[in-house]
Motif scaffolding. Structure first.
Motif, PDB file in Angstrom:
ATOM      1  N   TRP A  35       0.856  -1.183   0.000  1.00 60.34           N
ATOM      2  CA  TRP A  35       0.000   0.000   0.000  1.00 60.34           C
ATOM      3  C   TRP A  35       0.898   1.242   0.000  1.00 60.34           C
ATOM      4  N   PHE A  36       0.526   2.173  -0.849  1.00 64.48           N
ATOM      5  CA  PHE A  36       1.146   3.490  -0.872  1.00 64.48           C
ATOM      6  C   PHE A  36       0.042   4.521  -0.656  1.00 64.48           C
ATOM      7  N   PHE A  46       5.334   5.075   0.816  1.00 58.24           N
ATOM      8  CA  PHE A  46       5.132   3.679   1.181  1.00 58.24           C
ATOM      9  C   PHE A  46       4.449   3.592   2.540  1.00 58.24           C
ATOM     10  N   VAL A  47       3.454   2.712   2.640  1.00 59.56           N
ATOM     11  CA  VAL A  47       2.716   2.533   3.888  1.00 59.56           C
ATOM     12  C   VAL A  47       2.979   1.161   4.501  1.00 59.56           C
ATOM     13  N   ALA A  48       2.716   0.113   3.731  1.00 55.65           N
ATOM     14  CA  ALA A  48       2.868  -1.246   4.255  1.00 55.65           C
ATOM     15  C   ALA A  48       2.980  -2.219   3.095  1.00 55.65           C
ATOM     16  N   TYR A  58       5.857  -5.552   6.408  1.00 53.68           N
ATOM     17  CA  TYR A  58       6.785  -4.468   6.731  1.00 53.68           C
ATOM     18  C   TYR A  58       6.030  -3.162   6.560  1.00 53.68           C
ATOM     19  N   TYR A  59       6.466  -2.162   7.312  1.00 52.57           N
ATOM     20  CA  TYR A  59       5.685  -0.942   7.428  1.00 52.57           C
ATOM     21  C   TYR A  59       6.552   0.302   7.334  1.00 52.57           C
ATOM     22  N   GLY A  60       5.931   1.369   6.855  1.00 52.40           N
ATOM     23  CA  GLY A  60       6.574   2.663   6.921  1.00 52.40           C
ATOM     24  C   GLY A  60       6.624   3.169   8.349  1.00 52.40           C
ATOM     25  N   ASP A  61       7.591   3.996   8.642  1.00 53.15           N
ATOM     26  CA  ASP A  61       7.792   4.459  10.018  1.00 53.15           C
ATOM     27  C   ASP A  61       6.573   5.204  10.554  1.00 53.15           C
ATOM     28  N   THR A 105       8.856  -1.296  -1.569  1.00 55.23           N
ATOM     29  CA  THR A 105       8.725  -0.075  -0.783  1.00 55.23           C
ATOM     30  C   THR A 105       8.917   1.196  -1.605  1.00 55.23           C
ATOM     31  N   ARG A 106       9.269   1.051  -2.857  1.00 53.47           N
ATOM     32  CA  ARG A 106       9.528   2.216  -3.703  1.00 53.47           C
ATOM     33  C   ARG A 106       8.534   2.252  -4.852  1.00 53.47           C
ATOM     34  N   PRO A 107       7.857   3.369  -5.042  1.00 53.26           N
ATOM     35  CA  PRO A 107       6.872   3.464  -6.135  1.00 53.26           C
ATOM     36  C   PRO A 107       7.475   3.164  -7.502  1.00 53.26           C
ATOM     37  N   THR A 108       8.741   3.453  -7.688  1.00 50.62           N
ATOM     38  CA  THR A 108       9.365   3.242  -8.997  1.00 50.62           C
ATOM     39  C   THR A 108       9.506   1.763  -9.342  1.00 50.62           C
TER      40      THR A 108
END
Length: 123
Positions: A35-36, A46-48, A58-61, A105-108
């Motif tokens: 999820w972004f 990045f969210v999760a 794994y999760y964003g801070d 974790t990266r949109p690209t």
């Protein structure tokens, strides 16, 4: 792979929402699904994320300890349970996927995007 996100809405600060993302098409492969989120004028954040092959989450801070991602292989669906929501969580949320086991974790690195679902948290 097609991704269909749902579950957004309006909630008060401190409340909860659950987002769903259903995958269809070539779902037999191993995917990383994440999820972004994006607010106007800013980059997607990045969210999760989760590995469809049974890897960990794994999760964003900014969401650690408040959001929980899970998956239901039988339904080809992943979920994002969002608790203790804050006004700064307001954004359009997108589910995304990439073939393989690597963390996404990266949109690209995204290969497939679902349509966004709006989450609005009022103060």
């Amino acid at each position: 792979v097609q991704l269909q996100a749902s579950g957004g809405g309006l909630v008060q600060a401190g409340g909860s929402l659950r987002l769903s993302c259903e995958a269809s098409g070539r779902t037999s492969s191993t995917y990383a699904i994440s999820w972004f989120r994006q607010v106007p004028g800013e980059d997607r954040e990045f969210v999760a994320g989760i590995s469809w092959s049974g890897g960990g989450t794994y999760y964003g801070d900014s969401v650690k300890g408040r959001f929980t991602m899970s998956g239901d292989n039988a339904k080809n669906t992943v979920y994002l349970q969002m608790n203790s929501l804050k006004p700064e969580d307001t954004a359009v949320y997108y589910c995304a996927a990439r073939v393989g086991r690597a963390s996404l974790t990266r949109p690209t690195l995204v290969e497939y995007w679902g349509q966004g679902t709006q989450v609005t948290v009022s103060s």
